[in-house]
Design an enzyme around this catalytic site. Structure first.
Site, PDB file in Angstrom:
ATOM      1  N   ARG A   1     -10.793  10.147  12.671  1.00  0.00           N
ATOM      2  CA  ARG A   1     -10.006   8.924  12.916  1.00  0.00           C
ATOM      3  C   ARG A   1      -8.727   9.315  13.670  1.00  0.00           C
ATOM      4  NH1 ARG A   1      -8.236   5.838   7.485  1.00  0.00           N
ATOM      5  NH2 ARG A   1     -10.184   4.713   7.774  1.00  0.00           N
TER       6      ARG A   1
ATOM      7  N   TYR B   1      -2.184  -0.497  10.982  1.00  0.00           N
ATOM      8  CA  TYR B   1      -2.269  -1.178   9.670  1.00  0.00           C
ATOM      9  C   TYR B   1      -1.044  -0.859   8.816  1.00  0.00           C
ATOM     10  CZ  TYR B   1      -3.391  -1.628   4.712  1.00  0.00           C
ATOM     11  OH  TYR B   1      -3.323  -1.919   3.363  1.00  0.00           O
TER      12      TYR B   1
ATOM     13  N   LYS C   1       1.982  -3.288   7.385  1.00  0.00           N
ATOM     14  CA  LYS C   1       2.301  -3.461   5.960  1.00  0.00           C
ATOM     15  C   LYS C   1       3.755  -3.045   5.690  1.00  0.00           C
ATOM     16  CE  LYS C   1      -0.013  -4.587   2.967  1.00  0.00           C
ATOM     17  NZ  LYS C   1      -0.356  -5.923   2.409  1.00  0.00           N
TER      18      LYS C   1
ATOM     19  N   THR D   1       0.817  -1.216   0.000  1.00  0.00           N
ATOM     20  CA  THR D   1       0.000   0.000   0.000  1.00  0.00           C
ATOM     21  C   THR D   1       0.852   1.267   0.000  1.00  0.00           C
ATOM     22  OG1 THR D   1      -1.525   1.262   1.391  1.00  0.00           O
ATOM     23  CG2 THR D   1      -0.105  -0.262   2.531  1.00  0.00           C
ATOM     24  N   ASP D   2       0.250   2.371  -0.451  1.00  0.00           N
ATOM     25  CA  ASP D   2       0.949   3.662  -0.373  1.00  0.00           C
ATOM     26  C   ASP D   2       1.017   4.188   1.059  1.00  0.00           C
ATOM     27  OD1 ASP D   2      -1.750   4.355  -0.037  1.00  0.00           O
ATOM     28  OD2 ASP D   2      -1.764   5.879  -1.618  1.00  0.00           O
ATOM     29  N   GLU D   3       0.208   3.598   1.970  1.00  0.00           N
ATOM     30  CA  GLU D   3       0.165   4.125   3.344  1.00  0.00           C
ATOM     31  C   GLU D   3       1.494   3.955   4.075  1.00  0.00           C
ATOM     32  OE1 GLU D   3      -3.263   3.387   5.687  1.00  0.00           O
ATOM     33  OE2 GLU D   3      -4.617   3.543   3.990  1.00  0.00           O
TER      34      GLU D   3
HETATM   35  P1  NAD Z   1      -9.669  -7.304   1.980  1.00  0.00           P
HETATM   36  O1  NAD Z   1      -9.671  -7.036   3.446  1.00  0.00           O
HETATM   37  O2  NAD Z   1     -10.872  -7.001   1.165  1.00  0.00           O
HETATM   38  O3  NAD Z   1      -9.331  -8.843   1.726  1.00  0.00           O
HETATM   39  C1  NAD Z   1      -8.341  -9.530   2.433  1.00  0.00           C
HETATM   40  C2  NAD Z   1      -8.490 -11.012   2.146  1.00  0.00           C
HETATM   41  O4  NAD Z   1      -7.448 -11.712   2.872  1.00  0.00           O
HETATM   42  C3  NAD Z   1      -9.824 -11.597   2.626  1.00  0.00           C
HETATM   43  O5  NAD Z   1     -10.371 -12.439   1.631  1.00  0.00           O
HETATM   44  C4  NAD Z   1      -9.450 -12.376   3.874  1.00  0.00           C
HETATM   45  O6  NAD Z   1     -10.290 -13.499   4.109  1.00  0.00           O
HETATM   46  C5  NAD Z   1      -8.043 -12.813   3.541  1.00  0.00           C
HETATM   47  N1  NAD Z   1      -7.228 -13.083   4.751  1.00  0.00           N
HETATM   48  C6  NAD Z   1      -7.114 -12.295   5.852  1.00  0.00           C
HETATM   49  N2  NAD Z   1      -6.314 -12.896   6.764  1.00  0.00           N
HETATM   50  C7  NAD Z   1      -5.893 -14.054   6.210  1.00  0.00           C
HETATM   51  C8  NAD Z   1      -5.037 -15.093   6.639  1.00  0.00           C
HETATM   52  N3  NAD Z   1      -4.431 -15.057   7.842  1.00  0.00           N
HETATM   53  N4  NAD Z   1      -4.817 -16.140   5.816  1.00  0.00           N
HETATM   54  C9  NAD Z   1      -5.416 -16.199   4.595  1.00  0.00           C
HETATM   55  N5  NAD Z   1      -6.253 -15.248   4.140  1.00  0.00           N
HETATM   56  C10 NAD Z   1      -6.485 -14.190   4.935  1.00  0.00           C
HETATM   57  O7  NAD Z   1      -8.391  -6.544   1.431  1.00  0.00           O
HETATM   58  P2  NAD Z   1      -8.188  -5.806   0.019  1.00  0.00           P
HETATM   59  O8  NAD Z   1      -8.695  -4.440   0.123  1.00  0.00           O
HETATM   60  O9  NAD Z   1      -8.635  -6.692  -1.053  1.00  0.00           O
HETATM   61  O10 NAD Z   1      -6.587  -5.710   0.011  1.00  0.00           O
HETATM   62  C11 NAD Z   1      -5.805  -6.758  -0.523  1.00  0.00           C
HETATM   63  C12 NAD Z   1      -4.339  -6.390  -0.384  1.00  0.00           C
HETATM   64  O11 NAD Z   1      -4.078  -5.185  -1.089  1.00  0.00           O
HETATM   65  C13 NAD Z   1      -3.887  -6.138   1.053  1.00  0.00           C
HETATM   66  O12 NAD Z   1      -2.600  -6.676   1.202  1.00  0.00           O
HETATM   67  C14 NAD Z   1      -3.887  -4.636   1.179  1.00  0.00           C
HETATM   68  O13 NAD Z   1      -2.935  -4.216   2.129  1.00  0.00           O
HETATM   69  C15 NAD Z   1      -3.498  -4.232  -0.218  1.00  0.00           C
HETATM   70  N6  NAD Z   1      -3.962  -2.916  -0.670  1.00  0.00           N
HETATM   71  C16 NAD Z   1      -5.287  -2.578  -0.554  1.00  0.00           C
HETATM   72  C17 NAD Z   1      -5.724  -1.348  -1.051  1.00  0.00           C
HETATM   73  C18 NAD Z   1      -7.175  -0.938  -0.987  1.00  0.00           C
HETATM   74  O14 NAD Z   1      -7.505   0.204  -1.328  1.00  0.00           O
HETATM   75  N7  NAD Z   1      -8.094  -1.799  -0.596  1.00  0.00           N
HETATM   76  C19 NAD Z   1      -4.811  -0.472  -1.639  1.00  0.00           C
HETATM   77  C20 NAD Z   1      -3.462  -0.845  -1.710  1.00  0.00           C
HETATM   78  C21 NAD Z   1      -3.059  -2.071  -1.238  1.00  0.00           C
HETATM   79  O1  DAU Z   2      -4.161   3.969   0.463  1.00  0.00           O
HETATM   80  C1  DAU Z   2      -4.377   2.593   0.330  1.00  0.00           C
HETATM   81  C2  DAU Z   2      -5.236   2.116   1.469  1.00  0.00           C
HETATM   82  O2  DAU Z   2      -6.551   2.585   1.214  1.00  0.00           O
HETATM   83  C3  DAU Z   2      -5.225   0.607   1.642  1.00  0.00           C
HETATM   84  O3  DAU Z   2      -3.929   0.186   1.974  1.00  0.00           O
HETATM   85  C4  DAU Z   2      -6.221   0.176   2.728  1.00  0.00           C
HETATM   86  O4  DAU Z   2      -6.267  -1.239   2.806  1.00  0.00           O
HETATM   87  C5  DAU Z   2      -7.576   0.713   2.352  1.00  0.00           C
HETATM   88  O5  DAU Z   2      -8.517   0.387   3.360  1.00  0.00           O
HETATM   89  C6  DAU Z   2      -7.527   2.218   2.158  1.00  0.00           C
HETATM   90  O6  DAU Z   2      -7.270   2.886   3.420  1.00  0.00           O
HETATM   91  P1  DAU Z   2      -8.045   4.239   3.813  1.00  0.00           P
HETATM   92  O7  DAU Z   2      -7.995   4.389   5.286  1.00  0.00           O
HETATM   93  O8  DAU Z   2      -7.571   5.379   2.978  1.00  0.00           O
HETATM   94  O9  DAU Z   2      -9.513   3.840   3.295  1.00  0.00           O
HETATM   95  P2  DAU Z   2     -10.967   4.060   3.921  1.00  0.00           P
HETATM   96  O10 DAU Z   2     -11.947   3.701   2.853  1.00  0.00           O
HETATM   97  O11 DAU Z   2     -11.119   3.402   5.247  1.00  0.00           O
HETATM   98  O12 DAU Z   2     -11.028   5.621   4.149  1.00  0.00           O
HETATM   99  C7  DAU Z   2     -10.831   6.508   3.069  1.00  0.00           C
HETATM  100  C8  DAU Z   2     -10.891   7.916   3.629  1.00  0.00           C
HETATM  101  O13 DAU Z   2     -12.246   8.172   4.039  1.00  0.00           O
HETATM  102  C9  DAU Z   2     -10.037   8.111   4.861  1.00  0.00           C
HETATM  103  O14 DAU Z   2      -9.486   9.427   4.840  1.00  0.00           O
HETATM  104  C10 DAU Z   2     -11.016   7.975   6.021  1.00  0.00           C
HETATM  105  C11 DAU Z   2     -12.317   8.497   5.433  1.00  0.00           C
HETATM  106  N1  DAU Z   2     -13.545   7.876   5.961  1.00  0.00           N
HETATM  107  C12 DAU Z   2     -13.625   6.530   5.994  1.00  0.00           C
HETATM  108  C13 DAU Z   2     -14.752   5.902   6.506  1.00  0.00           C
HETATM  109  C14 DAU Z   2     -14.837   4.387   6.566  1.00  0.00           C
HETATM  110  C15 DAU Z   2     -14.597   8.677   6.402  1.00  0.00           C
HETATM  111  O15 DAU Z   2     -14.525   9.916   6.327  1.00  0.00           O
HETATM  112  N2  DAU Z   2     -15.709   8.062   6.892  1.00  0.00           N
HETATM  113  C16 DAU Z   2     -15.839   6.710   6.990  1.00  0.00           C
HETATM  114  O16 DAU Z   2     -16.883   6.220   7.487  1.00  0.00           O
END
Ligand code: NAD
Ligand code: DAU
Length: 352
Positions: free
Chosen positions: A290, A159, A163, A133-135
């Site tokens: 948050r 988180y 990562k 992730t970019d975080e």
């Molecule tokens: P998600 O939470 O939707 O899915 C995670 C999946 O991993 C689920 O299917 C869960 O069952 C599985 N999992 C969790 N713990 C496990 C374990 N111990 N063993 C096996 N499986 C397990 O997550 P996502 O949003 O699809 O993110 C996927 C990946 O991409 C993550 O590594 C996350 O850090 C990264 N990522 C997410 C975003 C985003 O915006 N969602 C952006 C950048 C990177």
């Molecule tokens: O940047 C990549 C990341 O983006 C991934 O690594 C994470 O897995 C993914 O969950 C996401 O993280 P964020 O914290 O940016 O995503 P989220 O959707 O939780 O929140 C996006 C923004 O919106 C953040 O600034 C918090 C805000 N937010 C979120 C929720 C859930 C609100 O204002 N209200 C809300 O109820």
């Protein structure tokens, strides 16, 4: 040939698996623990498809991972599995340390043993692709340039710290043992099958239910949004052509303030599913911020474009419209994931 995907029942992982079979017949072994975030329904279209081998299991289970590698002999591991929600990491960081750090460590060790015993072309071709992730780069000030691959790591939440730790492990396993790794650091994804605890799907689901749309703090935090299938194509590009040991940032050049995202979702819903009670924006509710909230993320995606020719196919306007349309066409999917556990989470996070 076969690839092993971890976390392929989650949001991005399931999109990746579905997308994979649009361009390839190469089988996928999908290892997923099916936590609250994993949903086999996302993969229902592959139910009778022999190319998809689903295994319910934990990436921390070394014996299981060893057995899957020995049985299926994958040419690559694409590692998505993680605890991924920042707010949950604030309430309970333990699961993040276990899956994101210990789980990645377990996979790396299993991959090292497996790859070490390969020979010739199979050894040269093997890849461990770590999805991150970019975080990990922390938070940007308004005038800062976007995150480049050379930025220092400054994770701010449990988180992102977990990562970042996993990224460091992957880097070290390459540097010390020569394990053939690539890492991608992506910005915020959105699109189909996004679990409705994250900003965009939460706003859609709440709006349709006539519930408040909770915006943290002043709503001026900025994220850089990428449609999920563009992330998937970026991963495929890096898996196929990325330089070993390198990291690639993936992003959509779409910096938006949260409040503007919420207003855009409301406007699309006003157009596609007007509410007789009035515009959806009436539901916007500012709530407590948050803790430690990162102010701005933005990705400099020039390296992946320059080296591998990748660019996103969707603009934010096309991607967000497709997303809202998908949620309107799949209300059953959303209502099924809104289980008792989901309701417990919502009341813990947002109170009554
Ligand atoms: P998600 O939470 O939707 O899915 C995670 C999946 O991993 C689920 O299917 C869960 O069952 C599985 N999992 C969790 N713990 C496990 C374990 N111990 N063993 C096996 N499986 C397990 O997550 P996502 O949003 O699809 O993110 C996927 C990946 O991409 C993550 O590594 C996350 O850090 C990264 N990522 C997410 C975003 C985003 O915006 N969602 C952006 C950048 C990177
Ligand atoms: O940047 C990549 C990341 O983006 C991934 O690594 C994470 O897995 C993914 O969950 C996401 O993280 P964020 O914290 O940016 O995503 P989220 O959707 O939780 O929140 C996006 C923004 O919106 C953040 O600034 C918090 C805000 N937010 C979120 C929720 C859930 C609100 O204002 N209200 C809300 O109820």
């Amino acid at each position: 040939m076969t690839i092993l995907v971890t976390g392929g029942a989650g949001f991005i992982g399931s999109n990746f698996v579905l997308d994979w079979f649009k361009t390839s017949d190469e089988p996928v072994v999908n290892l997923d623990a099916l936590t609250y975030a994993g949903n086999l329904e996302n993969l229902a279209s592959l139910k009778d498809d022999a190319r998809h081998i689903f295994v319910k299991g934990d990436i921390c289970d070394r014996a299981l991972v060893d057995q899957l590698l020995a049985t299926h002999r994958p040419r690559a591991i694409v590692h998505f599995a993680a605890e991924s929600h920042v707010d949950r990491s604030i309430h309970g960081p333990g699961a993040f340390m276990r899956t994101n750090v210990e789980g990645t460590f377990t996979l790396l060790e299993a991959a090292r043993g497996y790859w070490g015993a390969l020979e010739g072309d199979a050894k040269a071709a093997f890849r461990f692709h770590h999805v991150s992730t970019d975080e990990v780069y922390g938070s940007l000030k308004p005038q800062d340039p976007p995150f480049a691959e050379t930025n220092a790591y400054e994770p701010n939440s449990p988180y992102s710290a977990s990562k970042a730790a996993s990224d460091h492990l992957v880097r070290a396993w390459h540097h010390t043992y020569g394990l053939p790794v690539v890492t991608t650091n992506c910005s915020n994804n959105y699109g189909p099958y996004h679990f409705p605890e994250k900003l965009i799907p939460l706003m859609i689901v709440n709006a349709l239910a006539g519930k408040p749309l909770p915006v943290y703090g002043d709503g001026q935090q900025i994220r850089d949004w990428l449609y999920v299938t563009d992330h998937c194509s970026g991963i495929r590009a890096v898996l196929a052509g990325g330089t070993l040991g390198e990291t690639y940032n993936i992003g959509g050049w779409n910096e938006k303030a949260n409040i503007d995202i919420v207003k855009t979702v409301c406007a699309l819903l006003d157009e596609l599913r007007p509410d007789p009670a009035g515009p959806y924006a009436r539901l916007i509710t500012y709530v407590k911020d948050r803790p430690g909230h990162d102010r701005r993320y933005a990705i400099d995606a020039r390296k992946i474009e320059r080296d591998l020719g990748w660019r996103p196919a969707e603009t934010f306007e096309t991607g967000i419209r497709k997303t809202v349309q998908w949620y309107l066409a799949n209300e059953d999917w959303a209502s099924r994931v809104l289980s008792g556990a989901y309701r417990e989470w919502v009341s813990k996070q947002y109170g009554a």
